[in-house]
Each structure stands twice: as structure tokens, then as C-alpha cells.
Scaffold this active site. Structure first.
Site, PDB file in Angstrom:
ATOM      1  N   LEU A  29       2.195   4.564  -1.600  1.00 35.54           N
ATOM      2  CA  LEU A  29       3.209   5.114  -2.502  1.00 35.54           C
ATOM      3  C   LEU A  29       3.287   6.631  -2.474  1.00 35.54           C
ATOM      4  O   LEU A  29       4.375   7.200  -2.472  1.00 35.54           O
ATOM      5  CB  LEU A  29       2.941   4.641  -3.933  1.00 35.54           C
ATOM      6  CG  LEU A  29       3.482   3.249  -4.237  1.00 35.54           C
ATOM      7  CD1 LEU A  29       3.032   2.787  -5.609  1.00 35.54           C
ATOM      8  CD2 LEU A  29       5.005   3.234  -4.140  1.00 35.54           C
ATOM      9  N   HIS A  55     -15.033   0.642 -11.410  1.00 36.84           N
ATOM     10  CA  HIS A  55     -14.183  -0.132 -12.307  1.00 36.84           C
ATOM     11  C   HIS A  55     -15.036  -1.182 -13.001  1.00 36.84           C
ATOM     12  O   HIS A  55     -15.837  -1.850 -12.350  1.00 36.84           O
ATOM     13  CB  HIS A  55     -13.067  -0.809 -11.511  1.00 36.84           C
ATOM     14  CG  HIS A  55     -11.940  -1.314 -12.377  1.00 36.84           C
ATOM     15  ND1 HIS A  55     -12.074  -2.399 -13.209  1.00 36.84           N
ATOM     16  CD2 HIS A  55     -10.678  -0.867 -12.543  1.00 36.84           C
ATOM     17  CE1 HIS A  55     -10.920  -2.603 -13.851  1.00 36.84           C
ATOM     18  NE2 HIS A  55     -10.062  -1.686 -13.465  1.00 36.84           N
ATOM     19  N   ARG A  68      -8.097  -6.286 -20.464  1.00 38.04           N
ATOM     20  CA  ARG A  68      -8.696  -5.786 -21.704  1.00 38.04           C
ATOM     21  C   ARG A  68      -7.631  -5.120 -22.569  1.00 38.04           C
ATOM     22  O   ARG A  68      -7.670  -5.203 -23.783  1.00 38.04           O
ATOM     23  CB  ARG A  68      -9.845  -4.822 -21.376  1.00 38.04           C
ATOM     24  CG  ARG A  68     -11.101  -5.557 -20.896  1.00 38.04           C
ATOM     25  CD  ARG A  68     -12.146  -4.582 -20.379  1.00 38.04           C
ATOM     26  NE  ARG A  68     -11.749  -4.001 -19.099  1.00 38.04           N
ATOM     27  CZ  ARG A  68     -11.818  -2.712 -18.789  1.00 38.04           C
ATOM     28  NH1 ARG A  68     -12.272  -1.855 -19.672  1.00 38.04           N
ATOM     29  NH2 ARG A  68     -11.435  -2.284 -17.609  1.00 38.04           N
ATOM     30  N   THR A  80      -9.668   8.080   5.984  1.00 34.50           N
ATOM     31  CA  THR A  80      -9.400   8.655   7.305  1.00 34.50           C
ATOM     32  C   THR A  80      -8.830  10.077   7.215  1.00 34.50           C
ATOM     33  O   THR A  80      -9.343  10.993   7.846  1.00 34.50           O
ATOM     34  CB  THR A  80      -8.405   7.763   8.065  1.00 34.50           C
ATOM     35  OG1 THR A  80      -8.793   6.413   7.855  1.00 34.50           O
ATOM     36  CG2 THR A  80      -8.443   8.058   9.549  1.00 34.50           C
ATOM     37  N   GLY A  94      -2.217  -3.394 -13.129  1.00 37.91           N
ATOM     38  CA  GLY A  94      -1.876  -3.402 -14.546  1.00 37.91           C
ATOM     39  C   GLY A  94      -0.780  -2.492 -15.011  1.00 37.91           C
ATOM     40  O   GLY A  94      -0.044  -2.834 -15.940  1.00 37.91           O
TER      41      GLY A  94
END
Lengths: 260, 655
Positions: free
Chosen positions: B16, B259, B275, B237, B50
Site C-alpha cells: 500500500l 503482537h 479485543r 530487503t 482490523g
């Protein structure tokens, strides 16, 4: 997860298709490897072990290894599926792996799904055709949540290519956009942000490369790893295109009778 | 002779951040070449589940939210390690970025007017969403935030965003080269001119010359081997290539996020949205240990804090034994099948596919696992790399640095888009202004060096270790000694072990000399870079004798704002056998260092005033290699705009 048995380990035999286009003198062939099964072993784990312990030249594709990126479609005992979320415990002792058909072979189990999908996206113009330019000052356009969920449903395709590989038409007509392409079209058709009308879509969809090229075997629907309702996608598109065809009229007498 | 290709902008990485940056440059009329090791839609951005943080304030639990609160949460989350001006740019631009994605077709979940049932702090609550906000973009709760702020599409947010952004890339006709990677940056003493490329179909080398080059290759979680949520392609990389130039420093490599909820045994991510939507963490006795340990935030403290509590539970013997080591439980059963199959659908699929369980009926085995690299190529607020003009970095590969020592959930997906827009504009400005007058001989030199490196691997014979053995040894050290809890003696051993692995890289030998892309050779070419990233991570962690965010030293438990309110920079000078560490101020301080409102409270407060700290920032960063920015330092600050905002980030103050 407590009920995974660690005893009764099997020795699995993998029969893997081998061909390296950079080494054309070696004919395509199947090569056998043996591996002790471990708990929760997936084909991702198994293939990496084979490559790292037995034959480092073996080519295959993985990225996320969690069934969201769509890299690892292959034929597992003849059926197109994702390798990363296929647990060996669900397979027999002999596991035969082939690259997905219908796509350009890169080597061994690796195929060029990326180029196929990019070409499809170019042809179906797989982006929202905006009604007006983006206004950074304005709040977002409202959308009913039900509709957002419906669009998301079509958005769930991960472009693994299993539906294309399993399709009788896509295997002989490289221009056929396949179930993945149809799903993409339906996704934009249901999106009110997209300015294209049924008329606009008609020329893209209502050809032998589009929805009327499908011969109805619907293997796509059966093999989709994400469980996308591809049967409904086809039904939806055909109904929409029938409507567009009828309103367009044309010279076909039957259509005109129907339209009248 | 290989083909030399010239373009305006070269983007290395098709996730992205890279794609959003490429769009900005292409929209400015520039030619863009984008390299991606996989088809862009298979980039790891697609695995973000999420949400994406942006302070739109659309639902009841988000009322009163604004970019200033988002800024505050981000800085607190970073444990004051962030560059606050960058955090400000980010928070201010995130709402526009999210709306732009809506314009491009992302099916964000929308506000449903009327009575909605949510789970908040273990309680089922009913909240009436207003008609006035019906159909606006909905938010879900995430850790470390004062308001519900994460915009989402089920648990497939990254996927939906990536497909929309890639659609724009196709629309703009950007020259995307799939299955091509960069193996070296072409540069002279002061300027980057593109990269040497290697085709992952054929193994052939080539070169792309460009006015501006952008590193957007994502994180480097794979230095932790399989002990990461990261995709196998997240090998750092581009970060390593920048380090290899000898001129560009990496920032805060010791800042590594673990995480809380990696799936056991596969290490696949289970989103924080679980959560956020009311899921509980349980120990072996079935206790919600977070309620007692973090009364205010409970399961929704920041990730560094939750991961530490979880590891402590496990160390204290409260873990659940399994053949794959001890774990804890993530319990979603009370959320109900309908919620799980709509709002957390991808989580249900992962549980079904990899464990054969339905989270509506059974608890999910989880434990903390490497997830995100806060460190990366050090860049200024324009995304321009320190020390080398014409080189930019964006997204997880960069250290921009809005995350400091702990990133908040949902802030990385947002960063990819916001930074992609911001840095993309700067990249375009740079490329429009600068020439491409470069000796092709320079490219030739880099190309032949890469040929030599490839041939070196193919020529090497003898019984050296396999590249996979070296990889596993590096990972073993990182997991054991550079994990959630760190200490001087362990880090010293880590440095020693990784030093040995660096030497083993040079002795490792291929088992396969197959022609073409040769997967073993492809990996071997990245191995030295990974070993170097691991090494500078351990060195930075050893040197930093304090605890800040995710960097937790059991032998130095306090956050030390006297000595360590700074950013680590790691250079690896050309030809040197060892890297060099140096430090720079974190950036201008607006929000004074203080209590985060969760987690450790022990700290050594800074003695200088904010004014005197700030007075030295610009010169120090310039000396560290920061190149001039389009706007002066501090231009985007909104000084003390946060005054009057809640002092502590408490999501439920209104209750």
C-alpha cells in the site's frame, strides 16, 4: 486444538510436478518426496521442508501463508485449492501436486496468476468510475451498511485463480474473464459510486469472453477457497445483461417480441 | 549487456505505501516504474485485518474525536519516541485519506442508526446511533486510543484497501513489474540513481535509473524466522539495501513490536479488532488477568503493554501447556456467531482453516509474536532518506517516525496511505525538479558488482552451512534474546551469536545451482541483509539502557528521558565489518513526556525544558544527515492544540 493426536505419525509421499523453463532439456515429470507428517502440518510447511531439506531448486509461491494473499493456488490431488490452508491430515498418504492450469507456468508449482489478473483488471476496468472528482474537504458520501456489506461480499475474492484453473472455458479461451472477473464486474455493478450503466457494461460482459461464454459447469463455485457465491454472481449478471439486451432492442426479432 | 531502463520515479515495493506513493507521482504526470516481488495484491498489506485509524468521530463511542486526540494517542503510544510533527501530519491527514479510499470504492462498514449492541470492557451495552450519522464510516475500538477510531471492512480491511488502491494503479497505467526485486541501490557519494534489479522468473539482472527512488518493501519480521505474523516476503530487503549504501542510517531498529495475539502454532495474526470488539484474554485458570493488571484499559492497553503482561503470565506458569509450548486464550465465544461471521469473518476463517475450530464455540490459543518493525530507513518528514538525495522511504520500511517505540493498532495501515500521499507529493516535486544526468558507467559498476555477487554464490563450493541453517540460527537468537523482555547479558550473547552468523553468511554454500531464478539463490542474495538487520537490532537494544515502549530492559526498567529521549541511528560504512551507532533527538516536542495512562509508570523525567530540547533538534538532525525539507521544521505543528484534552487516554471517560 487439544485433540490433535501427535502419535500415529504418517509418512507422506508427495508426487510433485517438475519443470524449469530455464532448463528446457529436462522434460516435465513427477518427482517423489517422502516426509514425516507433523501435527497441524499444512502444505505450506510440507513444501518448505521439502525444499529446505531435500531439493532446494523446487519452485512454488507463498506469501501470507494465512489464506488471504492468494499466492499459493495449486492442484492438490487434481483439485484447485490453496496450499497454505490445506492441512495434510485431510489428505491421503499420497499427495500429488500440479501447478494450476490455464496460467503461464513459471516453474514447478509456480504460475503467473498475477499477469492474468492484471490483464483482466485492465479489460473490465476494475476500478470505481467516479461520478465526480474527489473533494478532500467534503465528508464521505453516505452508504447504507447493508449495501456496504454486500459490496464487501464481492470484494472478498483473493485472486488465487482456483476458479479460473477449474473452468472448462478459461482453459481453452485465454480471453474469458472467468468467475473472478465476473465477480469483479458484479462488485462494481452493485456499487452506486460507480458511474457505469448496464449499457456500458453490456459490451464488456455480454460476449463469449464474458458471462455468455460460461457453459455452466460451475466448478468455479465448487472450488472457490473463500466460498464466494459465484453461482449467484452469474445469475445476477445474466439477469442484468438480459435486461440491458432487451432494452437495447436490436434486430433480433425474438428480443423485440420479448421487449414489446 | 543487460537492459538499462530510465524512468522518473522508481518505487521498490508494491504494497500500500509503495502503490499510494506511485499514484501520487503518476498523477503528477511522471513516469513511474514499480517493482514488486509478488503481484501487488499479494503484498502483505492485504493481511492487515482490523482497521485503519482516522479521527472521523462518526459513532457514539467516537463522539468528540478529532485529529488532536489521535495525535495524543499516537505520541503516548510511541512512549514519546515518535517525531511529533510527523505524528501531527499523520493524524491531520488520516481523515482525508480514509475518505479518499471511500471514493475509490473501499466498502467501509457504515454507521447503522438505532440500537446497536457492543461489548465494552466485558459488558454487553446497547447504544443508540443517531440518524444524523447514518451511513457515515463506522469505527471500532482498538488498543491505546481515547475514542473508537478504527475504520474497517470486516476483518479484511487491508485487503479491501489494497484492491481499491491497486485498481487506481491499473487505471493510471503505472508500469508494474511483478516478480522483480531490487538487489542494490545505484548511488554515488550524495545521490541515489535507481537500483539493480533481479527478475524472479528468470534470475536475470537489469537496472532501472530514476530521478527519485522510493524504498517501500515493508517490514523485516522474517529476521525472527517463523516467529512472526509477517508474510514470508517481509525480509527487509529495501531496508537492507539502504543500509548497504553506507550512507543512509536506519532508525530505531531495536523498536520491535510483538503482537499479543499470534495464533499457536502457526503464528498467523489474529486481529486486535477481536479485543476491540470485546474479546477477552484468559489464562489457564480462565481468569481475565488484564482486568486486574490494567484496570483502565484492560485488554485494550497498547500492544507492548499487553504483550508484556501475557509473557509474564506465561513465565509465571499461568500459560496453557501445548505440544507447541505454553499459550494463553483469546475468548470470543460471547460475541456470538453472527458477529464473528460478519465483523470478524476472516478470524473465523483462520480458526477454521488452521485449527479446525469455530471461535463461536471454542477459545483461540494465542501468544505474543513479532509483528511490526517500528525501525527502518531513517527519513525526514518529506520521506527523504538521511544522507542520500533522491532516495525516499515510506511505510513500514521507513522510520518516518510516527510510531516511536510502539505503534498503535490500526496506525500502520493508516500510515501506508497517509505517508504514501505525503511522501508521494514530495517524491513528485523532487523528480520534477531534478535531472537524470548520470553516467551509465555508474549503473554498470553496480550491475557488475551484483553479477559478481551472484556468481560468488554459484561458485562457492565446499561444506559450508546451508542458507536456511543460517536463517534459522539468526531467528533463534532473535526470538530467545531480542524478544519481549530483554536484558544486558542476553543481548550481549545475542550480539555475539549474530556476529558469528554474519561470518557464517560468508561461508554458506548453495545446495542447488539450478539455472533461472533458483529459489535458494534468491534467498541467499537477501541473507546478508537480513543478518545485518538482525545485528543492528541487537546492538541498538544492547546500547539502549532504558525501557521505552516495546523495548523492555528488565535490567533497566525505567523510561529514561534524561539520557534516552532520542532515536538510534545505525550506519554501516562501506567496507566496514561493524556498524556505527549514533543518536539524534526524537524531533520537536509539543506534548511533554509524561505518563501514558497504561503500562509501566517508572521513569526518569527530563531535566531540560522543552524549549531547550527543541532548540537543538534541527541542527542535530541536520548533522545526522537529514536533508532540507520542502517546508521548514515545525511548520505542521499545532502547538499546544491538545490543551484541555483529557490528560490520560481513557476511552470511557464519559461513562
Amino acid at each position: 486444538m487439544a485433540h490433535e493426536s501427535t502419535d500415529a505419525a504418517r509418512t507422506l509421499t508427495f508426487e510433485i510436478f517438475r519443470f524449469n523453463p530455464e532448463q528446457p532439456e529436462v522434460e516435465p515429470h513427477l518427482q517423489s518426496f517422502e516426509l514425516d507428517e507433523t501435527p497441524y502440518m499444512t502444505l505450506f510447511l510440507a513444501l518448505n521442508r521439502i525444499r529446505e531439506e531435500q531439493d532446494p531448486s523446487l519452485q512454488f509461491d507463498f506469501a501470507c501463508r494465512s489464506a488471504v494473499c492468494g499466492s499459493c493456488g495449486m492442484l492438490v490431488n487434481g483439485r484447485p485449492r490453496l496450499a497454505c490452508n490445506t492441512l495434510t491430515r485431510d489428505l491421503p498418504d499420497v499427495i500429488r501436486l500440479h501447478p494450476l492450469p490455464a496460467f503461464q507456468l513459471i516453474g514447478d508449482l509456480s504460475v503467473d496468476t498475477g499477469v492474468w489478473f492484471r490483464e483482466m483488471h485492465r479489460r473490465v476496468e476494475s476500478w470505481v468510475h467516479e461520478r465526480a472528482p474527489f473533494d478532500p474537504e467534503a465528508p464521505e458520501e453516505r452508504m447504507d451498511d447493508e449495501l456496504a456489506q454486500a459490496i464487501y461480499e464481492g470484494e472478498r475474492c483473493i485472486e488465487c485463480g482456483c476458479c479460473v484453473a477449474g473452468c472448462g472455458v478459461a482453459n481453452v479461451n485465454p480471453r474469458f474473464v472467468g468467475a473472478a472477473g465476473m465477480n469483479r464486474i458484479a462488485r462494481f455493478m452493485t456499487d452506486p459510486r460507480d458511474a457505469r450503466s448496464d449499457e456500458d457494461w453490456f459490451d464488456v460482459v455480454s460476449t463469449e469472453d464474458g458471462v455468455f461464454g460460461c457453459v455452466g459447469l460451475m466448478a468455479c463455485h465448487d472450488v472457490c477457497p473463500k466460498g464466494l457465491p459465484l453461482l449467484e454472481v452469474y445469475a445476477y449478471l445474466r439477469r442484468r445483461m438480459l435486461g440491458a439486451g432487451l432494452s437495447r432492442g436490436g434486430s433480433n426479432e425474438l428480443l423485440q417480441i420479448e421487449a414489446a | 549487456m543487460e537492459k538499462l531502463h530510465a524512468t522518473d520515479v522508481l518505487v521498490i515495493g508494491g504494497g500500500l505505501a509503495g502503490e499510494r506513493c506511485a499514484i501520487e507521482a503518476a498523477a503528477a504526470g511522471l513516469d513511474v516504474v514499480l517493482l514488486s516481488v509478488v503481484p501487488p495484491r499479494r503484498s502483505h498489506s492485504c493481511a492487515a485485518q482490523g482497521g485503519m485509524q482516522a479521527a472521523l468521530g462518526n459513532c457514539v463511542k467516537a463522539e468528540g474525536d478529532d485529529p488532536t486526540l489521535h495525535f495524543l494517542d499516537t505520541v503516548r503510544g510511541s512512549d514519546w519516541g515518535a517525531d511529533q510533527e510527523v505524528a501531527r501530519i499523520f493524524a491531520d491527514e488520516a481523515p482525508v485519506a480514509v475518505r479518499e479510499l471511500a471514493h475509490w470504492g473501499v466498502p467501509w462498514t457504515r454507521v447503522r442508526p438505532g440500537r446497536n449492541t457492543y461489548f465494552v470492557k466485558g459488558e454487553k451495552v446497547e447504544i443508540e446511533e443517531s440518524e444524523a450519522n447514518a451511513g457515515l464510516i463506522m469505527h471500532r475500538n482498538f488498543g491505546g486510543t481515547a475514542k473508537w477510531r478504527a475504520c474497517y471492512a470486516s476483518a479484511g480491511t487491508g485487503h479491501a484497501v489494497l484492491y481499491a488502491v491497486d485498481g487506481e494503479v491499473v487505471r493510471l497505467g503505472i508500469d508494474v513489474r511483478e516478480r522483480v526485486e531490487a538487489t542494490a541501490l545505484i548511488h554515488d557519494a550524495g545521490r541515489c540513481w535507481g537500483a539493480v534489479t533481479r527478475c524472479l522468473r528468470t534470475g536475470r539482472l537489469g537496472a532501472v535509473l530514476a530521478r527519485a527512488t522510493v524504498v517501500a518493501t515493508g517490514g523485516h519480521g522474517r529476521i525472527y524466522g517463523q516467529h512472526t505474523t509477517n508474510a514470508i516476503i517481509n525480509e527487509g530487503t529495501g531496508t537492507a539495501l539502504a543500509l548497504d549504501t553506507g550512507r543512509v542510517p536506519l532508525g530505531n531498529m531495536e523498536a520491535v513490536q510483538f503482537h499479543p495475539t499470534g495464533l499457536v502454532p502457526s503464528g498467523i495474526l489474529v486481529t486486535e479488532g477481536c479485543r476491540g470488539d470485546g474479546g477477552h484474554l484468559l489464562n489457564r485458570a480462565g481468569q481475565r488477568f488484564m482486568v486486574e493488571l490494567e484496570p483502565e484499559k484492560q485488554e485494550l492497553a497498547s500492544r507492548d503493554v499487553v504483550s508484556r503482561h501475557m509473557m509474564q503470565q506465561i513465565l509465571d506458569g499461568h500459560g496453557v501447556d501445548s505440544p507447541f509450548g505454553p499459550h494463553l486464550w483469546l475468548d470470543l465465544c460471547h460475541l456470538g456467531a453472527r458477529h464473528l461471521q460478519t465483523k470478524l469473518r476472516e478470524v473465523s476463517e483462520i480458526c477454521r482453516d488452521f485449527l479446525g475450530i469455530d471461535p463461536a464455540d471454542e477459545k483461540i490459543p494465542v501468544r505474543p509474536i513479532q509483528h511490526y518493525s517500528m525501525g527502518g530507513v531513517r527519513v525526514n518528514k518529506d520521506g527523504q532518506a538521511y544522507g542520500l538525495a533522491g532516495l525516499f522511504a515510506v511505510g513500514e520500511a521507513s522510520c518516518w517516525d510516527m510510531h516511536g517505540f510502539n505503534r498503535l493498532g490500526g496506525n500502520s495501515l493508516a500510515e501506508t496511505i497517509v505517508a504514501g500521499r505525503v511522501v508521494g507529493r514530495r517524491v513528485a516535486e523532487y523528480a520534477l525538479a531534478e535531472s537524470l544526468e548520470v553516467e551509465t558507467a555508474l549503473a554498470g559498476r553496480f550491475l557488475s558488482a551484483e553479477h559478481k555477487r551472484v556468481q560468488g554464490w554459484l561458485d562457492r563450493t565446499g561444506g559450508g552451512p546451508s542458507v536456511y541453517d543460517v536463517r534459522d540460527a539468526i531467528a533463534e537468537t532473535m526470538v530467545r534474546r531480542v524478544g519481549v523482555f530483554r536484558s544486558g547479558p542476553e543481548l550481549e550473547r545475542a550480539v555475539e551469536e549474530l556476529r558469528q552468523q554474519l561470518d557464517r553468511v560468508e561461508r554458506a554454500a548453495l545446495r542447488s545451482k539450478a539455472p533461472g531464478m533458483n529459489p535458494e539463490l534468491s534467498f541467499a542474495l537477501r541473507l546478508r541483509g537480513m543478518a545485518r538487520l538482525a545485528y543492528v537490532t541487537a546492538l541498538g537494544a544492547l546500547a539502549r539502557t532504558e525501557s521505552r515502549g516495546a523495548h523492555c530492559r528488565t535490567d533497566h526498567p525505567a523510561r529514561d528521558d534524561v539520557n534516552w529521549l532520542n532515536r538510534t541511528l545505525a550506519h554501516w560504512p562501506e567496507g566496514a565489518s561493524e556498524p556505527v551507532l549514533s543518536y539524534e533527538p526524537v524531533g520537536l516536542l509539543d506534548l511533554p513526556p509524561g505518563d501514558r495512562g497504561y503500562g509501566l509508570s517508572e521513569r526518569i523525567d527530563m531535566e531540560t525544558s522543552l524549549e531547550s530540547y527543541n532548540a537543538g533538534v534541527e541542527a542535530a538532525q541536520r548533522a545526522a544527515g537529514s536533508l532540507p525539507t520542502a517546508e521548514p521544521m515545525g511548520s505542521r505543528m499545532r502547538w499546544r492544540a491538545w490543551e484541555g484534552a483529557p490528560e490520560r487516554p481513557t476511552p470511557d471517560r464519559s461513562e
